[in-house]
Scaffold this motif. Structure first.
Motif, PDB file in Angstrom:
ATOM      1  N   ARG A   7       0.820  -1.222   0.000  1.00 28.25           N
ATOM      2  CA  ARG A   7       0.000   0.000   0.000  1.00 28.25           C
ATOM      3  C   ARG A   7       0.853   1.272   0.000  1.00 28.25           C
ATOM      4  N   ASN A  37       0.612   3.877  -3.036  1.00 26.12           N
ATOM      5  CA  ASN A  37       0.127   5.215  -2.673  1.00 26.12           C
ATOM      6  C   ASN A  37       1.160   6.298  -2.974  1.00 26.12           C
ATOM      7  N   ARG A  54       0.825   6.735  -6.893  1.00 26.63           N
ATOM      8  CA  ARG A  54      -0.488   7.184  -7.372  1.00 26.63           C
ATOM      9  C   ARG A  54      -0.582   8.680  -7.719  1.00 26.63           C
ATOM     10  N   GLN A  64      -6.286   3.163 -10.380  1.00 29.00           N
ATOM     11  CA  GLN A  64      -6.096   1.943  -9.598  1.00 29.00           C
ATOM     12  C   GLN A  64      -5.023   1.159 -10.338  1.00 29.00           C
TER      13      GLN A  64
END
Length: 149
Positions: A41, A45, A48, A61
């Protein structure tokens, strides 16, 4: 002051004192980051926001084919889609012309990240490459070559 004490202070060996070479530090092993890994994660993240900006603000995503870490380096290979599973609208991005001309292979992408005192930072990424875009990343960015294999 004795030559031995002086050499210790100057970090040079005293004459006739044998010096053992420093041990070579083993390079950190490359490991795959799978689903459920607590590092997954934070890596995605970190990647992203840069990818979303590059795609004109469209939310993304990641579909992960490969996510690997070696030491302070991480490599992503996969694709992007919208969080609802729909394709990214590349016609609304800077890639529109490349898409029209058939020189865009989206939604595939690659990314390189590096850990620093502020956490994971994006070093570089590429969306829609028509070739293996990361081949020069070890030389260009100093990342370990094993990370990409």
């Amino acid at each position: 002051m004795s030559p031995l004490i002086l050499s210790l202070l100057l970090a040079t060996p005293a004459p006739g004192v044998a010096v053992e070479p420093a041990p070579v530090m083993a390079q950190a092993r490359t490991r795959d980051i799978g689903v459920g890994d607590p590092l997954r994660r934070p890596l995605l993240n970190a990647l992203r926001p840069a990818v979303q900006r590059d795609l004109g603000g469209q939310p993304v995503q990641f579909m992960v084919d490969r996510l690997r870490v070696q030491g302070d380096w991480a490599f992503f290979a996969g694709a992007v889609q919208q969080p609802n599973g729909r394709p990214i609208d590349f016609s609304r991005t800077r890639y529109a012309s490349a898409l029209e001309n058939g020189v865009f292979d989206g939604p595939g992408m690659f990314g390189l990240l590096r850990r620093s005192g502020q956490g994971w930072q994006v070093v570089t990424f590429v969306v829609g490459p028509t070739d293996v875009a990361y081949l020069d990343w070890p030389a260009a960015h100093g990342a370990p070559a094993d990370l990409f294999e």
